[in-house]
Design a protein around this motif. Structure first.
Motif, PDB file in Angstrom:
ATOM      1  N   SER A 200      12.098   3.268 -27.800  1.00  0.00           N
ATOM      2  CA  SER A 200      12.104   4.767 -27.189  1.00  0.00           C
ATOM      3  C   SER A 200      10.806   5.380 -26.592  1.00  0.00           C
ATOM      4  O   SER A 200      10.672   5.928 -25.845  1.00  0.00           O
ATOM      5  N   ASP A 201       9.574   4.898 -27.280  1.00  0.00           N
ATOM      6  CA  ASP A 201       8.149   4.980 -26.815  1.00  0.00           C
ATOM      7  C   ASP A 201       7.966   4.743 -25.386  1.00  0.00           C
ATOM      8  O   ASP A 201       7.491   5.597 -24.440  1.00  0.00           O
ATOM      9  N   ALA A 202       8.530   3.519 -24.989  1.00  0.00           N
ATOM     10  CA  ALA A 202       8.482   2.801 -23.707  1.00  0.00           C
ATOM     11  C   ALA A 202       9.339   3.827 -22.594  1.00  0.00           C
ATOM     12  O   ALA A 202       8.901   4.059 -21.444  1.00  0.00           O
ATOM     13  N   VAL A 203      10.392   4.183 -23.245  1.00  0.00           N
ATOM     14  CA  VAL A 203      11.504   5.083 -22.293  1.00  0.00           C
ATOM     15  C   VAL A 203      10.740   6.417 -22.061  1.00  0.00           C
ATOM     16  O   VAL A 203      10.680   6.910 -20.642  1.00  0.00           O
ATOM     17  N   LYS A 204       9.758   6.885 -22.973  1.00  0.00           N
ATOM     18  CA  LYS A 204       9.239   8.101 -22.963  1.00  0.00           C
ATOM     19  C   LYS A 204       8.287   8.026 -21.629  1.00  0.00           C
ATOM     20  O   LYS A 204       8.019   8.854 -20.813  1.00  0.00           O
ATOM     21  N   ASP A 205       7.346   6.757 -21.705  1.00  0.00           N
ATOM     22  CA  ASP A 205       6.541   6.611 -20.758  1.00  0.00           C
ATOM     23  C   ASP A 205       7.162   6.483 -19.385  1.00  0.00           C
ATOM     24  O   ASP A 205       6.472   6.724 -18.382  1.00  0.00           O
ATOM     25  N   ILE A 206       8.253   5.868 -19.372  1.00  0.00           N
ATOM     26  CA  ILE A 206       8.885   5.594 -18.242  1.00  0.00           C
ATOM     27  C   ILE A 206       9.302   7.043 -17.517  1.00  0.00           C
ATOM     28  O   ILE A 206       9.164   7.050 -16.116  1.00  0.00           O
ATOM     29  N   VAL A 207       9.979   7.736 -18.156  1.00  0.00           N
ATOM     30  CA  VAL A 207      10.331   9.040 -17.745  1.00  0.00           C
ATOM     31  C   VAL A 207       9.262  10.113 -17.305  1.00  0.00           C
ATOM     32  O   VAL A 207       9.232  10.506 -16.415  1.00  0.00           O
ATOM     33  N   HIS A 208       7.959   9.987 -18.114  1.00  0.00           N
ATOM     34  CA  HIS A 208       6.999  10.533 -17.592  1.00  0.00           C
ATOM     35  C   HIS A 208       6.430  10.192 -16.295  1.00  0.00           C
ATOM     36  O   HIS A 208       6.110  11.075 -15.348  1.00  0.00           O
ATOM     37  N   ILE A 209       6.430   8.805 -16.092  1.00  0.00           N
ATOM     38  CA  ILE A 209       6.024   8.335 -14.594  1.00  0.00           C
ATOM     39  C   ILE A 209       6.940   9.055 -13.537  1.00  0.00           C
ATOM     40  O   ILE A 209       6.383   9.073 -12.515  1.00  0.00           O
ATOM     41  N   LEU A 210       8.095   8.963 -13.774  1.00  0.00           N
ATOM     42  CA  LEU A 210       9.113   9.478 -12.920  1.00  0.00           C
ATOM     43  C   LEU A 210       9.320  10.895 -12.854  1.00  0.00           C
ATOM     44  O   LEU A 210      10.362  11.369 -12.349  1.00  0.00           O
ATOM     45  N   ARG A 211       8.545  11.732 -13.362  1.00  0.00           N
ATOM     46  CA  ARG A 211       8.716  13.325 -13.661  1.00  0.00           C
ATOM     47  C   ARG A 211       8.456  13.963 -12.208  1.00  0.00           C
ATOM     48  O   ARG A 211       9.088  14.797 -12.131  1.00  0.00           O
ATOM     49  N   HIS A 212       8.021  13.187 -11.240  1.00  0.00           N
ATOM     50  CA  HIS A 212       7.971  13.932  -9.747  1.00  0.00           C
ATOM     51  C   HIS A 212       9.213  13.558  -9.147  1.00  0.00           C
ATOM     52  O   HIS A 212       9.395  13.968  -7.867  1.00  0.00           O
ATOM     53  N   GLU A 213      10.014  12.520  -9.427  1.00  0.00           N
ATOM     54  CA  GLU A 213      10.922  11.846  -8.486  1.00  0.00           C
ATOM     55  C   GLU A 213      12.384  12.966  -8.860  1.00  0.00           C
ATOM     56  O   GLU A 213      12.605  13.282 -10.000  1.00  0.00           O
ATOM     57  N   THR A 214      13.180  12.750  -7.809  1.00  0.00           N
ATOM     58  CA  THR A 214      14.276  13.642  -7.932  1.00  0.00           C
ATOM     59  C   THR A 214      15.532  12.801  -7.881  1.00  0.00           C
ATOM     60  O   THR A 214      16.746  13.492  -7.947  1.00  0.00           O
ATOM     61  N   GLY A 215      15.353  11.745  -7.619  1.00  0.00           N
ATOM     62  CA  GLY A 215      16.772  10.514  -7.869  1.00  0.00           C
ATOM     63  C   GLY A 215      17.018  10.825  -9.482  1.00  0.00           C
ATOM     64  O   GLY A 215      16.326  11.045 -10.394  1.00  0.00           O
ATOM     65  N   ASP A 216      18.376  10.397  -9.712  1.00  0.00           N
ATOM     66  CA  ASP A 216      18.812  10.436 -11.085  1.00  0.00           C
ATOM     67  C   ASP A 216      18.058   9.567 -12.095  1.00  0.00           C
ATOM     68  O   ASP A 216      17.907   8.401 -11.665  1.00  0.00           O
ATOM     69  N   ILE A 217      17.637   9.802 -13.036  1.00  0.00           N
ATOM     70  CA  ILE A 217      17.147   8.992 -14.126  1.00  0.00           C
ATOM     71  C   ILE A 217      18.338   8.661 -15.278  1.00  0.00           C
ATOM     72  O   ILE A 217      18.747   9.435 -15.859  1.00  0.00           O
ATOM     73  N   GLN A 218      18.706   7.451 -15.123  1.00  0.00           N
ATOM     74  CA  GLN A 218      19.850   7.192 -16.268  1.00  0.00           C
ATOM     75  C   GLN A 218      19.293   5.931 -17.197  1.00  0.00           C
ATOM     76  O   GLN A 218      18.649   4.860 -16.894  1.00  0.00           O
ATOM     77  N   TYR A 219      19.610   6.139 -18.765  1.00  0.00           N
ATOM     78  CA  TYR A 219      19.204   5.430 -19.877  1.00  0.00           C
ATOM     79  C   TYR A 219      20.424   4.733 -20.205  1.00  0.00           C
ATOM     80  O   TYR A 219      21.573   5.269 -20.557  1.00  0.00           O
ATOM     81  N   MET A 220      20.348   3.382 -20.200  1.00  0.00           N
ATOM     82  CA  MET A 220      21.444   2.605 -20.529  1.00  0.00           C
ATOM     83  C   MET A 220      21.095   1.580 -21.659  1.00  0.00           C
ATOM     84  O   MET A 220      20.600   0.408 -21.471  1.00  0.00           O
ATOM     85  N   PRO A 221      21.112   2.055 -23.101  1.00  0.00           N
ATOM     86  CA  PRO A 221      20.526   1.205 -23.980  1.00  0.00           C
ATOM     87  C   PRO A 221      21.843   0.293 -24.710  1.00  0.00           C
ATOM     88  O   PRO A 221      21.345  -0.224 -25.662  1.00  0.00           O
ATOM     89  N   GLY A 222      23.075   0.385 -23.889  1.00  0.00           N
ATOM     90  CA  GLY A 222      23.906  -0.511 -24.595  1.00  0.00           C
ATOM     91  C   GLY A 222      24.723  -0.120 -25.617  1.00  0.00           C
ATOM     92  O   GLY A 222      24.276  -0.635 -26.854  1.00  0.00           O
ATOM     93  N   LEU A 223      25.308   1.014 -25.641  1.00  0.00           N
ATOM     94  CA  LEU A 223      25.979   1.729 -26.704  1.00  0.00           C
ATOM     95  C   LEU A 223      27.550   1.551 -27.044  1.00  0.00           C
ATOM     96  O   LEU A 223      27.927   1.912 -27.807  1.00  0.00           O
ATOM     97  N   ARG A 224      27.963   0.312 -26.513  1.00  0.00           N
ATOM     98  CA  ARG A 224      29.324   0.100 -26.616  1.00  0.00           C
ATOM     99  C   ARG A 224      29.577  -0.295 -28.021  1.00  0.00           C
ATOM    100  O   ARG A 224      30.850   0.209 -28.293  1.00  0.00           O
ATOM    101  N   ASP A 225      28.900  -0.877 -28.771  1.00  0.00           N
ATOM    102  CA  ASP A 225      29.160  -1.121 -30.221  1.00  0.00           C
ATOM    103  C   ASP A 225      28.924  -0.243 -31.160  1.00  0.00           C
ATOM    104  O   ASP A 225      28.952  -0.165 -32.377  1.00  0.00           O
ATOM    105  N   LEU A 226      28.325   1.158 -30.791  1.00  0.00           N
ATOM    106  CA  LEU A 226      28.043   2.046 -31.602  1.00  0.00           C
ATOM    107  C   LEU A 226      29.070   3.316 -31.698  1.00  0.00           C
ATOM    108  O   LEU A 226      29.692   3.557 -30.859  1.00  0.00           O
ATOM    109  N   PRO A 227      29.413   3.905 -32.952  1.00  0.00           N
ATOM    110  CA  PRO A 227      30.399   4.842 -33.029  1.00  0.00           C
ATOM    111  C   PRO A 227      29.957   6.086 -32.321  1.00  0.00           C
ATOM    112  O   PRO A 227      29.203   6.972 -33.296  1.00  0.00           O
ATOM    113  N   LEU A 228      30.315   6.289 -31.078  1.00  0.00           N
ATOM    114  CA  LEU A 228      30.002   7.753 -30.615  1.00  0.00           C
ATOM    115  C   LEU A 228      31.026   8.652 -31.015  1.00  0.00           C
ATOM    116  O   LEU A 228      32.176   8.497 -30.343  1.00  0.00           O
TER     117      LEU A 228
END
Length: 448
Positions: A200-228
């Protein structure tokens, strides 16, 4: 916009055609009585609204076929229920043939299934062409990361193609590579972060670097096995993704927003045209120079747009790359200009920008490009304001944050309201902002 308009017209025509066809089958005549024609038109409008809400047409191919059937069934049932409610509420059901109504609904249901099936095939073929695909920069590691690259490295029916990859083996190295891509001016339509939840800390750093970009930012942590449970996620193919930043005006909402802009801007321009003529004469009389002041600013997606205002200052020369904000008792401002600025009348020509499609009635106010470059490093999420079109008025303006932003705190508060608008957008919110602008948002002692 043209794709969405196609779906709206198609939904409308299918409802009209099925009603007409059912009448022909029942009565052998194409000359519909006014009562039948009116009911067909009412149902057709209900269909347009219902299908616009329940069927995400522009992303139709992303959903499994069973989900598509569920969405079609829900949209049809809502429209049909609305029709029955009208028949019962106005006690007019006895005026219409039951057989005709049954044939009509059966015909319409059949047509929409056939139509959307053909659309699914056509959309998949469209996205499968490389020139139509949206470019992706993917950042991540692990088996799922490699599997995703294999799937999206070539043109596919999902409409995404991976153009660049960053393998997240050494965090510092990966973040440095990402920063280099941004510094080189590389832009992508989407940024996929394929990392486990433990990073999660690395994801936060990545999002910070992309803060000026207008392209969609999508996080794919692999949640298929988690009860959503009661949780909203997006699906691209069979991959779950968190949409960290996405415009609220995708899909059918963009049609509603554009219709709102055209309707309000057209009415206002008609009403204010005599006033604009008087202001133009006053500006021309006040000092030598053009009537309109034109300045490039950032629009949606950081696209440079030309914004119009009535000129309120004497003609002067700014230093290259800088824009000096107006201050109280600014000697550059003419007497006419001072009145125009404090009443916001100088911004009336921006309704032309709205009709041109460059701006909206309501949205984040467009700042000078030099201000954007200055504040984007100082204010978190500053550039996210450009996920949508800039507006003539906005949530920040009706809450007192208009005019000069001479302190960082003022700009931070303005951006907070802009981001809040992105998160809470609705037509009703736009209506409230317009009315607040009319009654208290035009005149301000903070506008110099």
């Amino acid at each position: 916009m043209s794709v969405l308009l196609f779906f709206v017209l198609s939904d409308l025509l299918l409802a009209l055609a099925s009603g007409w066809f059912a009448y022909l089958m029942r009565f052998g005549d194409l000359n519909l009585p006014d009562s039948y024609l009116m009911l067909i038109i009412i149902f057709s409008l209900l269909v347009v609204v219902s299908f616009g809400v329940f069927c995400p047409n522009i992303y139709w191919n992303r959903y499994p076929w069973i989900e598509r059937i569920k969405k079609l069934a829900m949209a049809f049932l809502v429209a049909f229920s609305g029709l029955l409610l009208i028949l019962v509420a106005f006690k007019i059901s006895y005026e219409y043939s039951r057989i005709w109504l049954s044939v009509w609904m059966l015909t319409h249901a059949t047509l929409i299934v056939l139509f959307y099936s053909m659309v699914s095939v056509a959309v998949k073929r469209y996205w499968a062409r490389e020139e139509n695909a949206r470019s992706v920069l993917i950042i991540g590691k692990g088996a799922g990361f490699k599997k995703t690259i294999d799937r999206f490295l070539k043109p596919n029916s999902e409409g995404y193609i991976i153009k660049d990859t960053i393998y997240f083996e050494m965090p510092e190295d990966a973040l440095s590579q990402l920063q280099s891509r941004i510094n080189e001016g590389q832009q992508f339509d989407a940024y996929w972060i394929f990392l486990p939840l433990s990073c999660s800390d690395a994801v936060k750093d990545i999002v910070h670097i992309l803060r000026h970009e207008t392209g969609d930012i999508q996080y794919m942590p692999g949640l298929r096995d988690l009860p959503l449970i009661n949780h909203q996620v997006n699906i691209i193919g069979d991959i779950y993704s968190f949409d960290i930043t996405r415009s609220p005006l995708d899909g059918f909402n963009s049609i509603l927003k554009r219709a709102e802009d055209i309707l309000i801007a057209s009415l206002i321009l008609i009403l204010i045209s005599p006033l604009c003529l008087l202001i133009a004469l006053a500006v021309k009389w006040s000092s030598p120079g053009p009537i309109l002041f034109k300045q490039y600013r950032y629009g949606k997606g950081k696209e440079k747009i030309k914004v119009y205002k009535f000129r309120s200052m004497k003609v002067h020369q700014e230093e290259a790359g800088s824009v000096t904000q107006a201050i109280k008792d600014d000697p550059r401002i003419t007497r006419v200009g001072a009145y125009l600025r404090c009443t916001s009348l100088d911004e009336l020509p921006q309704f032309i920008n709205v009709l041109q499609g460059r701006m909206s009635i309501v949205g984040p106010r467009p700042h000078a490009i030099a201000h954007n470059e200055h504040y984007k490093e100082l204010v978190d999420s500053y550039m996210k304001r450009h996920k949508i079109k800039p507006g003539i008025t906005g949530l920040a303006q009706v809450n007192g944050y208009r005019g000069e932003t001479d302190t960082l705190e003022k700009m931070q508060k303005r951006v907070e309201f802009d981001i809040k608008y992105l998160e809470q957008w609705s037509l009703w919110l736009d209506v409230k902002i317009v009315f607040k602008t009319i009654f208290k948002g035009f005149v301000s002692d903070k506008a110099y």
